[in-house]
Design a protein around this motif. Structure first.
Motif, PDB file in Angstrom:
ATOM      1  N   MET A 186       1.265  -1.372  -0.291  1.00 18.43           N
ATOM      2  CA  MET A 186       0.041  -0.065   0.189  1.00 18.43           C
ATOM      3  C   MET A 186       0.861   0.748   0.284  1.00 18.43           C
ATOM      4  O   MET A 186       0.279   2.480   0.173  1.00 18.43           O
ATOM      5  CB  MET A 186      -1.080   0.165   0.518  1.00 18.43           C
ATOM      6  CG  MET A 186      -2.207  -1.399   1.382  1.00 18.43           C
ATOM      7  SD  MET A 186      -3.135  -0.873  -0.210  1.00 18.43           S
ATOM      8  CE  MET A 186      -4.529  -1.967  -0.014  1.00 18.43           C
ATOM      9  N   ASN A 187       1.757   0.822   0.046  1.00 21.92           N
ATOM     10  CA  ASN A 187       3.157   2.354   0.538  1.00 21.92           C
ATOM     11  C   ASN A 187       4.602   2.164  -0.588  1.00 21.92           C
ATOM     12  O   ASN A 187       5.086   3.009  -0.045  1.00 21.92           O
ATOM     13  CB  ASN A 187       3.936   2.682   1.462  1.00 21.92           C
ATOM     14  CG  ASN A 187       2.270   2.894   2.652  1.00 21.92           C
ATOM     15  OD1 ASN A 187       1.769   3.780   2.623  1.00 21.92           O
ATOM     16  ND2 ASN A 187       1.840   2.080   4.163  1.00 21.92           N
TER      17      ASN A 187
ATOM     18  N   TYR B 203       2.513   4.387  -5.214  1.00 21.97           N
ATOM     19  CA  TYR B 203       1.314   5.828  -5.027  1.00 21.97           C
ATOM     20  C   TYR B 203       1.035   5.248  -3.694  1.00 21.97           C
ATOM     21  O   TYR B 203       0.821   4.189  -2.765  1.00 21.97           O
ATOM     22  CB  TYR B 203      -0.347   5.242  -5.277  1.00 21.97           C
ATOM     23  CG  TYR B 203      -0.648   5.653  -5.015  1.00 21.97           C
ATOM     24  CD1 TYR B 203      -1.210   7.248  -5.545  1.00 21.97           C
ATOM     25  CD2 TYR B 203      -2.110   5.580  -4.795  1.00 21.97           C
ATOM     26  CE1 TYR B 203      -2.597   7.914  -5.279  1.00 21.97           C
ATOM     27  CE2 TYR B 203      -3.244   6.516  -4.438  1.00 21.97           C
ATOM     28  CZ  TYR B 203      -3.701   7.348  -4.580  1.00 21.97           C
ATOM     29  OH  TYR B 203      -4.145   8.806  -4.039  1.00 21.97           O
ATOM     30  N   LYS B 204       0.648   5.927  -2.687  1.00 26.44           N
ATOM     31  CA  LYS B 204       1.201   5.442  -1.363  1.00 26.44           C
ATOM     32  C   LYS B 204      -0.696   5.654  -1.113  1.00 26.44           C
ATOM     33  O   LYS B 204      -1.681   6.520  -1.541  1.00 26.44           O
ATOM     34  CB  LYS B 204       1.042   6.479   0.067  1.00 26.44           C
ATOM     35  CG  LYS B 204       2.303   6.979  -0.236  1.00 26.44           C
ATOM     36  CD  LYS B 204       3.096   7.437   1.048  1.00 26.44           C
ATOM     37  CE  LYS B 204       4.563   6.848   0.655  1.00 26.44           C
ATOM     38  NZ  LYS B 204       5.288   6.426  -0.114  1.00 26.44           N
TER      39      LYS B 204
ATOM     40  N   LEU C 164       4.789   8.861 -12.827  1.00 25.33           N
ATOM     41  CA  LEU C 164       3.444   9.102 -12.982  1.00 25.33           C
ATOM     42  C   LEU C 164       3.220  10.312 -12.445  1.00 25.33           C
ATOM     43  O   LEU C 164       4.160  10.942 -11.481  1.00 25.33           O
ATOM     44  CB  LEU C 164       2.935   8.095 -11.802  1.00 25.33           C
ATOM     45  CG  LEU C 164       3.209   6.349 -12.115  1.00 25.33           C
ATOM     46  CD1 LEU C 164       2.543   6.474 -10.056  1.00 25.33           C
ATOM     47  CD2 LEU C 164       2.174   6.069 -12.468  1.00 25.33           C
TER      48      LEU C 164
ATOM     49  N   VAL D   7      -2.198  10.858 -11.334  1.00 28.41           N
ATOM     50  CA  VAL D   7      -2.850   9.059 -11.762  1.00 28.41           C
ATOM     51  C   VAL D   7      -3.971   9.842 -10.067  1.00 28.41           C
ATOM     52  O   VAL D   7      -4.817   8.898 -10.867  1.00 28.41           O
ATOM     53  CB  VAL D   7      -1.819   8.258 -10.989  1.00 28.41           C
ATOM     54  CG1 VAL D   7      -0.649   8.324 -11.946  1.00 28.41           C
ATOM     55  CG2 VAL D   7      -1.452   8.060  -9.656  1.00 28.41           C
TER      56      VAL D   7
ATOM     57  N   MET E 281      -2.302   1.693 -10.184  1.00 25.22           N
ATOM     58  CA  MET E 281      -1.666   2.121  -9.426  1.00 25.22           C
ATOM     59  C   MET E 281      -0.547   1.354  -8.282  1.00 25.22           C
ATOM     60  O   MET E 281      -0.406   1.465  -7.858  1.00 25.22           O
ATOM     61  CB  MET E 281      -2.316   3.060  -8.019  1.00 25.22           C
ATOM     62  CG  MET E 281      -3.012   4.255  -8.658  1.00 25.22           C
ATOM     63  SD  MET E 281      -3.488   5.202  -7.552  1.00 25.22           S
ATOM     64  CE  MET E 281      -4.295   6.180  -8.631  1.00 25.22           C
ATOM     65  N   GLY E 282      -0.927   0.470  -8.878  1.00 24.02           N
ATOM     66  CA  GLY E 282       0.192  -0.772  -9.005  1.00 24.02           C
ATOM     67  C   GLY E 282      -0.679  -1.700  -7.343  1.00 24.02           C
ATOM     68  O   GLY E 282       0.114  -1.826  -6.555  1.00 24.02           O
ATOM     69  N   LYS E 283      -1.867  -1.944  -7.237  1.00 26.06           N
ATOM     70  CA  LYS E 283      -2.388  -2.024  -6.117  1.00 26.06           C
ATOM     71  C   LYS E 283      -2.652  -3.412  -5.719  1.00 26.06           C
ATOM     72  O   LYS E 283      -2.956  -4.272  -5.153  1.00 26.06           O
ATOM     73  CB  LYS E 283      -3.201  -0.704  -5.319  1.00 26.06           C
ATOM     74  CG  LYS E 283      -2.493   0.240  -4.967  1.00 26.06           C
ATOM     75  CD  LYS E 283      -1.869   0.125  -3.721  1.00 26.06           C
ATOM     76  CE  LYS E 283      -0.862   1.129  -3.272  1.00 26.06           C
ATOM     77  NZ  LYS E 283       0.552   1.455  -3.710  1.00 26.06           N
TER      78      LYS E 283
END
Lengths: 351, 302
Positions: free
Chosen positions: A114-115, A118-119, B28, B31, B270-272
């Protein structure tokens, strides 16, 4: 790190104090009636709603930080135009009492993801507002394997305070600044530590009990997974798997999600973030109809590889806490312990 | 003899000794910000595809939005959802975004029903881009199959607008049948540019078709190129990559001089959300543009 003692009565008073101070208290609690009755983490208002001696709750504490569904923003359509409305998110101060160590460790593992780029504000906001008081476990059943992934029934990872059951109450280890703050705010509930030996015995017994369930070393497993992507083992692994995703929804570390616009009426609605799972066929389906993960075997290989090779490579953490919920929840009888033990044998590690 | 027979030695390349870097990160910018945009123009390309011109509404935001060839945006149609779409327009066309969209799912079908003036949200740009700077002074092969011309159109614009930076440019395009050719009104324009060769091929000809018939690799037969002075960009359906890149390899183009744009289902950008994972690579952040050497080292990439 310091230690304190917390008696049963003091713990009950602590719950009362916290509730009176306006803090949300979440603890394992019996819920549902008749055959639907089960143990789950939920908000409690009184200490007697809390059940700390009945084992592992059905679901993990993941949803306190990452709800199954949450509104990101709302939209309204107007002829050709649209309007977006921000949704205010409040991060309520929360204390989780009696989180099992396998559940307490999970958010710390997912913090990395999650960090990393992008946080994630929603995740971090809830993480900061929450203090986790973990409760050492005496080993739930034969599906537990926390010791095989480097944790244990008394692991302190992710916990701010760890309670170890002793006669008449708990031996409390204060582990973090958040834990210290809790002790400072409610100092009169905590007494001098005096049962460290008894706590030590409890921890040893529990550890020995869980260690008997699965003995593997995660390091050779990771090496094997890195080198055996095309192994014939994957060819038959998921014959029993229905692809329902129950394992992911009970998993304390699974964090895949979907973002969808859900209408609320005709002209307005909300964009929501919902839990999702890599076990469903549509998860990776392209618009063209091509699917890079076209079979259930490939999807299950993804699940195992992601947890024990991909995530460790990227974030230096195994994406599994050994809670065993996936094995208990699976309607088809997929058993992660069995799979890890198989891979452990193939990898030449102890099994 | 060795000197006469110029044999290409991959180990002499500067970047040969560097390990493939799967964790390169895209730059980025904003975003999580939604740019409100308006459909200013719709061009019907085929039965299934339309080219949409979007203009970012706020003039200030129009200045801050910029992208590089190969990047994509998340296009959101409120009430229907969000989809990742490669940018088809020219990077110099500031504040305007051209997206070529096939009617394939819920969001895109809705968009095909929308008219001029309809408003949408644009998030991005996301992802890695084609290394146009590195390609300066080389011959360029731009190869697309089917809808692959949509992401390839951005580097085509870049190459034609900066014509003096590049040597010979070969654009090769193939589709199933002539009715599926995209941007057919622009072929003449590209073809007439000095040093640009355009060839188009279809798998099944109809009565009107006068060009070559066959697979896209047929266009490359007998082509003379110098491997270490050539860069290739390949966009198209996954099945095409293997054939085209193998052929390019036979022609002497090293794998790390071939660039492909991978398609993945994506949701967060966002890579999540894990949807676009290929091993430990998040396509939305580390991709979608990869060199073919990296793709070969990614499992399940294609």
């Amino acid at each position: 790190m310091s230690a304190k003692t917390l008696t049963q009565a003091d713990l009950a008073s602590l719950v009362g104090d916290l509730v009176a101070a306006g803090t949300r208290v979440v603890a394992p609690s019996r819920t549902g009636v008749g055959p639907l009755q089960h143990l789950d983490y939920r908000e409690i208002k009184k200490a007697d709603e809390m059940t700390l001696d009945a084992g592992l709750p059905k679901r993990s504490i993941k949803e306190l930080f990452f709800p199954p569904t949450e509104v990101l923003f709302r939209w309204k359509q107007k002829k050709n135009d649209f309007e977006l409305q921000e949704v205010e998110t409040k991060f309520q101060k929360t204390v989780v009492i009696g989180a099992r160590p396998c559940d307490a460790a999970a958010p710390e593992i997912v913090d990395r993801l999650m960090n990393w780029d992008y946080k994630d504000e929603l995740w971090n906001g809830r993480r900061e507002a929450t203090t986790i008081v973990a409760l050492a476990c005496d080993g739930q059943d034969k599906s537990c394997f926390c010791t095989a992934v480097g944790l244990g029934p008394d692991s302190t990872k992710g916990a701010d305070v760890l309670l170890v059951p002793v006669k008449g109450g708990y031996h409390a280890e204060i582990l973090t600044a958040k834990g210290e703050a809790l002790v400072k705010d409610f100092g009169k509930r905590f007494g001098e530590a005096k049962s460290a030996d008894e706590a030590g015995k409890f921890r040893e017994t529990a550890r020995a009990k869980v260690e008997g369930n699965l003995k593997v070393d995660p390091k050779p497993i990771r090496t094997w997974l890195d080198g055996h992507f095309e192994d014939k083992y994957w060819g038959e692994i998921a014959l029993r798997c229905h692809g329902c995703g129950a394992c992911a929804s009970v998993c304390p570390t699974c964090h895949c999600f979907d973002i969808v616009d859900e209408p609320e009426g005709i002209y307005e609605g909300a964009r929501r973030r919902n839990w999702d799972t890599c076990q469903t066929g549509k998860f990776t389906l392209h618009g063209s109809g091509h699917n890079p993960r076209g079979t259930q075997n490939m999807r299950f290989r993804q699940r195992v590889t992601h947890k024990f090779a991909i995530y460790p490579r990227k974030f230096e953490e195994i994406l599994c806490t050994g809670c065993g919920r996936c094995a208990r929840a699976c309607p088809g009888g997929m058993d992660l312990l069995e799979i890890l033990s198989d891979i452990g044998q193939m990898a030449g590690g102890a099994a | 003899m060795n000197i006469l027979l110029h044999r290409y030695d991959i180990t002499q390349e500067d970047d040969f000794h560097a390990l493939p870097d799967f964790n390169r990160k895209a730059t980025l910018q904003h975003v999580d910000k939604v740019y409100k945009a308006e459909i200013t123009n719709i061009i019907r390309l085929t039965e299934m595809e339309k080219l949409f011109h979007f203009r970012i509404l706020d003039p200030k935001e129009r200045d801050t939005f910029s992208f590089l060839p190969g990047q994509f945006v998340m296009l959101e149609v409120p009430g229907y959802g969000e989809v990742p779409i490669s940018i088809s327009g020219s990077p110099t066309n500031k504040g305007y975004v051209e997206l070529c969209i096939r009617k394939a799912g819920v969001v895109t079908s809705m968009l095909h029903r929308a008219g001029r003036g309809a408003r949408v949200g644009i998030r991005g740009p996301f992802g890695t881009h084609f290394p146009m700077g590195k390609m300066k002074g080389s011959d360029i092969l731009l190869i697309a199959g089917g809808l692959g011309l949509a992401p390839l159109r951005a580097p085509i614009f870049h190459v034609t607008e900066n014509r003096s930076d590049y040597r010979n440019v070969h654009i090769m395009y193939g589709t199933k049948d002539p009715s599926q050719l995209l941007f057919d009104y622009q072929y003449k324009q590209w073809e007439r540019i000095d040093g640009v060769n355009l060839s188009v091929i279809v798998e099944r000809a109809d009565d009107t078709w006068k060009g070559p018939v066959g697979l896209i690799t047929k266009l490359m037969d007998g082509m003379k190129i110098v491997g270490d002075e050539t860069y290739a960009i390949v966009c198209g359906p996954p099945v095409m990559f293997k054939f085209v890149c193998n052929q390019l390899g036979k022609m002497g183009v090293p794998m790390h001089r071939m660039f492909v744009s991978l398609e993945r289902r994506m949701h967060c950008g966002m890579g999540k959300c894990c949807r676009c994972n290929i091993g430990s690579t998040y396509t939305c952040v580390d991709g979608p543009v990869f060199d073919y050497w990296s793709v070969m080292n990614l499992k399940e990439a294609i």
